[in-house]
Design an enzyme around this catalytic site. Structure first.
Site, PDB file in Angstrom:
ATOM      1  CG  HIS A   1     -27.936 -31.511 -51.525  1.00 54.52           C
ATOM      2  ND1 HIS A   1     -27.747 -32.357 -52.451  1.00 54.52           N
ATOM      3  CD2 HIS A   1     -28.571 -30.215 -51.906  1.00 54.52           C
ATOM      4  CE1 HIS A   1     -28.633 -31.674 -53.432  1.00 54.52           C
ATOM      5  NE2 HIS A   1     -29.072 -30.288 -52.999  1.00 54.52           N
TER       6      HIS A   1
ATOM      7  CE  LYS B   1     -34.976 -28.920 -59.624  1.00 49.63           C
ATOM      8  NZ  LYS B   1     -34.447 -28.100 -58.285  1.00 49.63           N
TER       9      LYS B   1
ATOM     10  NE  ARG C   1     -25.286 -24.452 -56.124  1.00 49.78           N
ATOM     11  CZ  ARG C   1     -26.005 -25.074 -56.934  1.00 49.78           C
ATOM     12  NH1 ARG C   1     -25.773 -26.325 -57.047  1.00 49.78           N
ATOM     13  NH2 ARG C   1     -27.232 -24.537 -57.131  1.00 49.78           N
TER      14      ARG C   1
ATOM     15  CB  SER D   1     -29.057 -32.374 -57.690  1.00 49.98           C
ATOM     16  OG  SER D   1     -29.204 -32.442 -56.561  1.00 49.98           O
TER      17      SER D   1
END
Length: 169
Positions: A21, A45, A99, A137
């Site tokens: 990030h 999430k 990515r 993450s």
């Protein structure tokens, strides 16, 4: 000719912020003079809540960016639509890191939706630096939850917060 973009948003959940990030934020800062990191509330999430609260994620991101020499980058929490936040802070674009192809498909859908909500909000994609192409993450959280060393993936403040969060396991 449209006005040049002088302010961009780098949105995400940042649960937690990683060096990947930070790399995207640093590269956004090279492109644009004003960068705001927008930390999303993300109540649901992946069907579960976040590991860190919104306030914790904002605080961790601020400290991580400061630690990495990005003190001129603002970090704000947000709920609701990203296009509304962009209008509120005067940002003309959203910068996202990619990515892999799966990131592209998801981010393209988001960019298309944002365009339908605000055709003036640009989407800018930057490819992940090779050393962060594998980093997410969720991978960091998983490693940390098993007591693994994540210090090469996150700033020292985030490493300490993860150790503290998962110490009882």
């Amino acid at each position: 000719m449209p006005d040049p973009i002088t302010h961009v948003l780098v949105p995400g959940t940042f649960d937690p912020i990683t060096y990947g990030h930070v790399d995207v934020v640093r590269r956004a800062r090279r492109i644009c003079p004003q960068v705001t990191v927008a930390v999303a509330e993300s109540l649901g999430k992946n069907g579960v809540g976040t590991t860190f609260s919104l306030d914790e994620r904002v605080s961790l991101a601020r400290e991580a960016l400061l630690c990495e020499g990005l003190e001129d980058v603002q970090v704000v929490p947000f709920t609701g639509l990203l296009v509304d936040l962009a209008r509120e802070v005067g940002a003309g674009a959203v910068v996202k890191g990619l990515r892999a192809m799966t990131d592209f498909e998801y981010e393209l859908q988001q960019a298309d939706l944002n365009y339908r909500l605000d055709a003036d909000l640009e989407s800018i994609f930057v490819m992940s630096s090779p050393q962060y192409g594998y980093l997410s993450s969720s991978v960091v959280r998983q490693i940390a939850s098993f007591g693994g060393d994540v210090s090469e993936f996150v700033t020292p403040n985030v490493d300490a917060a993860l150790k503290d969060r998962f110490k009882e396991r």
